[in-house]
Motif scaffolding. Structure first.
Motif, PDB file in Angstrom:
ATOM      1  N   ASN A 171      76.343  34.141 108.382  1.00 29.10           N
ATOM      2  CA  ASN A 171      75.004  34.313 108.930  1.00 29.10           C
ATOM      3  C   ASN A 171      73.983  34.112 107.812  1.00 29.10           C
ATOM      4  OD1 ASN A 171      72.801  34.991 110.493  1.00 29.10           O
ATOM      5  ND2 ASN A 171      73.212  37.177 110.528  1.00 29.10           N
ATOM      6  N   ALA A 172      73.101  33.128 107.976  1.00 30.52           N
ATOM      7  CA  ALA A 172      72.060  32.837 106.987  1.00 30.52           C
ATOM      8  C   ALA A 172      70.879  33.780 107.219  1.00 30.52           C
ATOM      9  CB  ALA A 172      71.622  31.375 107.108  1.00 30.52           C
ATOM     10  N   LEU A 173      70.638  34.698 106.305  1.00 32.47           N
ATOM     11  CA  LEU A 173      69.607  35.722 106.494  1.00 32.47           C
ATOM     12  C   LEU A 173      68.288  35.376 105.807  1.00 32.47           C
ATOM     13  CD1 LEU A 173      71.866  38.879 106.047  1.00 32.47           C
ATOM     14  CD2 LEU A 173      70.957  37.955 108.193  1.00 32.47           C
ATOM     15  N   GLY A 174      68.295  35.257 104.489  1.00 31.26           N
ATOM     16  CA  GLY A 174      67.077  34.908 103.752  1.00 31.26           C
ATOM     17  C   GLY A 174      65.979  35.940 103.869  1.00 31.26           C
ATOM     18  N   GLU A 175      66.345  37.220 103.874  1.00 37.24           N
ATOM     19  CA  GLU A 175      65.356  38.297 104.010  1.00 37.24           C
ATOM     20  C   GLU A 175      65.004  38.867 102.642  1.00 37.24           C
ATOM     21  OE1 GLU A 175      67.421  40.997 106.519  1.00 37.24           O
ATOM     22  OE2 GLU A 175      67.335  39.690 108.280  1.00 37.24           O
ATOM     23  N   ALA A 176      63.718  39.063 102.388  1.00 38.34           N
ATOM     24  CA  ALA A 176      63.262  39.579 101.101  1.00 38.34           C
ATOM     25  C   ALA A 176      62.854  41.042 101.210  1.00 38.34           C
ATOM     26  CB  ALA A 176      62.085  38.747 100.602  1.00 38.34           C
ATOM     27  N   THR A 177      63.025  41.772 100.114  1.00 32.79           N
ATOM     28  CA  THR A 177      62.616  43.171 100.067  1.00 32.79           C
ATOM     29  C   THR A 177      61.872  43.431  98.753  1.00 32.79           C
ATOM     30  OG1 THR A 177      64.430  44.233  98.843  1.00 32.79           O
ATOM     31  CG2 THR A 177      64.849  43.655 101.150  1.00 32.79           C
TER      32      THR A 177
END
Length: 203
Positions: free
Chosen positions: A184-190
């Protein structure tokens, strides 16, 4: 090889009978509009110039409730393999110099403990708070999955979003689904400042 977009999923084992091991490679470059002082994954990364950017890739092994249940299920530069040895880290790259992967994580899917349902791949910038660094300093970040048995690249996800001001990335995950493994390609930043902060999301 399949290029994925953010949010897309791909069957790994279902479409590749006999696939039991994967190599997950992560890479990056210093941003073109920035001095070569580091890049996104520059510090997994670094470069010349002022303070180098030292990015660190990690793998977090989670149960069905998305929880990290033991310290040795965090695989990173300070713990290069899980206790069961199913997930192994290639080691910390302090400069990010050169072509190709900057860090690699090897996963023996056939030996991942049955209670581990998901492996999350994250990247954070070491000491980013004191160095005042963020992912706006890097470019061309990617994650790819390779079949080490034949060298075939199964999929690649190029992180094309703007991550300026962000200090950690939840890049992608590999998870079980109906006895198969999927990507699963997420690419979420925090805005987490360290891996210690980041894993609190899973505790």
């Amino acid at each position: 090889m399949i290029n994925l977009q953010k949010g897309q999923k791909l069957d790994l084992t279902k479409g590749n009978p006999g696939l039991s091991k994967i190599m997950v490679g992560l890479g990056w470059d210093a941003g073109a509009d920035k001095p070569k002082s580091g890049g996104f994954l520059g510090g997994i990364l670094g470069g010349g110039g002022a303070a180098k950017i030292d990015c660190d890739a990690s793998a977090i092994l989670l149960n069905a409730q998305d929880k990290l249940t033991a310290k040795d299920r965090l695989v990173y530069f300070g713990n290069l393999q899980s206790a069961d040895k199913s997930v192994k880290h290639s080691g910390d790259n302090l400069t990010g110099a050169g072509e190709g992967d900057d860090e690699q994580i090897h996963v023996d899917l056939s030996n991942v403990p049955s209670d581990v349902q998901k492996i999350v791949f994250v990247v954070n910038i070491y000491d980013c708070k004191n160095r005042k660094q963020d992912f706006g300093l890097i470019a061309n970040a990617f994650i790819r999955v390779v079949n080490p048995a034949n060298g075939q690249e199964l999929c690649r996800f190029n992180l094309t979003d703007t991550y300026a001001g962000k200090t950690s990335l939840v890049v992608a995950e590999v998870y079980r689904h109906n006895a198969e493994w999927k990507f699963n390609a997420l690419g979420e930043a925090t805005n987490d400042f360290s891996i210690t902060e980041l894993i609190r999301r899973y505790q």
